[in-house]
Design a protein around this motif. Structure first.
Motif, PDB file in Angstrom:
ATOM      1  N   HIS A  71      -0.595   6.205   2.358  1.00  0.00           N
ATOM      2  CA  HIS A  71      -1.416   6.329   3.568  1.00  0.00           C
ATOM      3  C   HIS A  71      -1.989   4.980   3.975  1.00  0.00           C
ATOM      4  O   HIS A  71      -1.939   4.604   5.154  1.00  0.00           O
ATOM      5  CB  HIS A  71      -2.546   7.335   3.340  1.00  0.00           C
ATOM      6  CG  HIS A  71      -3.569   7.316   4.423  1.00  0.00           C
ATOM      7  ND1 HIS A  71      -4.894   7.020   4.185  1.00  0.00           N
ATOM      8  CD2 HIS A  71      -3.457   7.530   5.764  1.00  0.00           C
ATOM      9  CE1 HIS A  71      -5.553   7.060   5.331  1.00  0.00           C
ATOM     10  NE2 HIS A  71      -4.719   7.369   6.297  1.00  0.00           N
ATOM     11  N   HIS A 121       1.767   0.522  10.641  1.00  0.00           N
ATOM     12  CA  HIS A 121       2.229   1.201  11.850  1.00  0.00           C
ATOM     13  C   HIS A 121       1.161   1.439  12.913  1.00  0.00           C
ATOM     14  O   HIS A 121       1.458   1.361  14.110  1.00  0.00           O
ATOM     15  CB  HIS A 121       2.860   2.547  11.474  1.00  0.00           C
ATOM     16  CG  HIS A 121       4.160   2.412  10.746  1.00  0.00           C
ATOM     17  ND1 HIS A 121       5.364   2.240  11.388  1.00  0.00           N
ATOM     18  CD2 HIS A 121       4.445   2.401   9.421  1.00  0.00           C
ATOM     19  CE1 HIS A 121       6.340   2.146  10.504  1.00  0.00           C
ATOM     20  NE2 HIS A 121       5.804   2.235   9.300  1.00  0.00           N
ATOM     21  N   THR A 181       6.508   4.404   3.177  1.00  0.00           N
ATOM     22  CA  THR A 181       5.670   4.171   4.360  1.00  0.00           C
ATOM     23  C   THR A 181       6.394   4.595   5.625  1.00  0.00           C
ATOM     24  O   THR A 181       5.820   5.234   6.516  1.00  0.00           O
ATOM     25  CB  THR A 181       5.279   2.687   4.440  1.00  0.00           C
ATOM     26  OG1 THR A 181       4.615   2.306   3.232  1.00  0.00           O
ATOM     27  CG2 THR A 181       4.348   2.418   5.611  1.00  0.00           C
ATOM     28  N   ARG A 182       7.679   4.262   5.699  1.00  0.00           N
ATOM     29  CA  ARG A 182       8.486   4.666   6.854  1.00  0.00           C
ATOM     30  C   ARG A 182       8.618   6.185   6.924  1.00  0.00           C
ATOM     31  O   ARG A 182       8.624   6.771   8.006  1.00  0.00           O
ATOM     32  CB  ARG A 182       9.860   4.008   6.749  1.00  0.00           C
ATOM     33  CG  ARG A 182      10.739   4.228   7.957  1.00  0.00           C
ATOM     34  CD  ARG A 182      11.940   3.317   7.912  1.00  0.00           C
ATOM     35  NE  ARG A 182      11.540   1.928   8.050  1.00  0.00           N
ATOM     36  CZ  ARG A 182      12.321   0.888   7.759  1.00  0.00           C
ATOM     37  NH1 ARG A 182      13.537   1.103   7.296  1.00  0.00           N
ATOM     38  NH2 ARG A 182      11.891  -0.336   7.922  1.00  0.00           N
ATOM     39  N   LEU A 198       6.372   8.386   5.965  1.00  0.00           N
ATOM     40  CA  LEU A 198       5.129   8.942   6.503  1.00  0.00           C
ATOM     41  C   LEU A 198       5.064   8.763   8.016  1.00  0.00           C
ATOM     42  O   LEU A 198       4.667   9.690   8.733  1.00  0.00           O
ATOM     43  CB  LEU A 198       3.922   8.280   5.831  1.00  0.00           C
ATOM     44  CG  LEU A 198       2.546   8.720   6.342  1.00  0.00           C
ATOM     45  CD1 LEU A 198       2.393  10.238   6.337  1.00  0.00           C
ATOM     46  CD2 LEU A 198       1.438   8.065   5.514  1.00  0.00           C
ATOM     47  N   GLN A 199       5.466   7.615   8.517  1.00  0.00           N
ATOM     48  CA  GLN A 199       5.467   7.407   9.962  1.00  0.00           C
ATOM     49  C   GLN A 199       6.388   8.415  10.653  1.00  0.00           C
ATOM     50  O   GLN A 199       6.020   9.020  11.680  1.00  0.00           O
ATOM     51  CB  GLN A 199       5.925   5.974  10.288  1.00  0.00           C
ATOM     52  CG  GLN A 199       6.173   5.694  11.765  1.00  0.00           C
ATOM     53  CD  GLN A 199       4.920   5.803  12.615  1.00  0.00           C
ATOM     54  OE1 GLN A 199       3.813   5.897  12.104  1.00  0.00           O
ATOM     55  NE2 GLN A 199       5.094   5.800  13.934  1.00  0.00           N
ATOM     56  N   TRP A 241       0.772   2.760   5.348  1.00  0.00           N
ATOM     57  CA  TRP A 241       1.183   3.240   6.670  1.00  0.00           C
ATOM     58  C   TRP A 241       0.176   2.848   7.743  1.00  0.00           C
ATOM     59  O   TRP A 241       0.547   2.390   8.830  1.00  0.00           O
ATOM     60  CB  TRP A 241       1.329   4.761   6.612  1.00  0.00           C
ATOM     61  CG  TRP A 241       1.419   5.443   7.947  1.00  0.00           C
ATOM     62  CD1 TRP A 241       2.503   5.446   8.788  1.00  0.00           C
ATOM     63  CD2 TRP A 241       0.401   6.220   8.593  1.00  0.00           C
ATOM     64  NE1 TRP A 241       2.222   6.184   9.909  1.00  0.00           N
ATOM     65  CE2 TRP A 241       0.943   6.673   9.820  1.00  0.00           C
ATOM     66  CE3 TRP A 241      -0.894   6.587   8.245  1.00  0.00           C
ATOM     67  CZ2 TRP A 241       0.205   7.466  10.698  1.00  0.00           C
ATOM     68  CZ3 TRP A 241      -1.624   7.376   9.116  1.00  0.00           C
ATOM     69  CH2 TRP A 241      -1.074   7.799  10.329  1.00  0.00           C
TER      70      TRP A 241
END
Length: 208
Positions: free
Chosen positions: A168, A175, A120-121, A123-124, A171
């Motif tokens: 996705h 975020h 997830t991090r 993707l950010q 995320w």
């Protein structure tokens, strides 16, 4: 925004993903059995494609990409007991005595948590780098989706259960609220960019 911090923000979660994959690939969940070098040796072509995807999405220079080598994430290194705790952000807590961090069941749980967090991090960091480089969603989404596919294969080398669609969704809820809330200090062009990437990622990966 300077490129060096943007590159580091991508390489750090990728490093955690490699460590998680190396631990998982042992099948024993024993840190003493982990060899990052052995894990990466047959995956050099996959790693090369992953890093090339990062370079294109962030429009990074060779100097920025060289930071990955300097950090040492992608060559042989030890995976101490503290590593699973760090890449899972301490969600499991520190057991007493601390030596229990090496217990296979706890290592397994930290790897599951860590994979979700680091993917997830990642993707950010990728979306942020793309926006900073002026890569709009229509242009950058395919490359980002490809990186996510490759990263999940590193994080889950024996059985891929997490999909880009899963990443996705994680995320988006982890975020985007902080970035897109009315009181956020993110510029309007940035908010529009994140919204566009969210929509394009949903269009692309949710149908896979």
């Amino acid at each position: 925004m300077q490129a060096d911090p943007l590159g580091r923000a991508i390489f750090a979660p990728l490093g955690g993903i490699v460590e998680i994959g190396a631990v998982r690939s042992t099948g024993t969940w024993l840190l003493a059995d982990v060899s990052v070098g052995v894990f990466l040796a047959p995956r050099q072509d996959d790693l090369g494609r992953l890093m090339e995807g990062v370079r294109v999405v962030g429009r990074f220079s060779g100097e920025v990409m060289a930071i990955a080598d300097e950090l040492g994430y992608f060559r042989h290194h030890e995976v101490p007991a503290a590593s699973p705790l760090l890449f899972s952000e301490g969600i499991t807590g520190v057991p007493q005595p601390p030596e229990r961090l090496e217990e296979p069941e706890l290592v397994r749980r930290m790897c599951r948590i860590g994979a979700d967090l680091q993917l997830t991090r990642l993707l950010q960091a990728l979306v942020t780098a793309a926006l900073a480089a002026g890569t709009d969603a229509g242009e950058g989404v395919e490359g980002i989706a490809g990186i996510l596919r490759g990263a999940t294969r590193f994080a889950e080398p024996t059985e891929t259960c997490t999909t880009p669609a899963d990443i996705h969704r994680m995320w988006r809820v982890a975020h985007l609220p902080g970035i897109l809330r009315p009181a956020s200090d993110a510029p309007e062009w940035g908010k529009a960019g994140y919204r566009a990437y969210d929509a394009e990622l949903e269009r692309l990966v949710q149908r896979e």
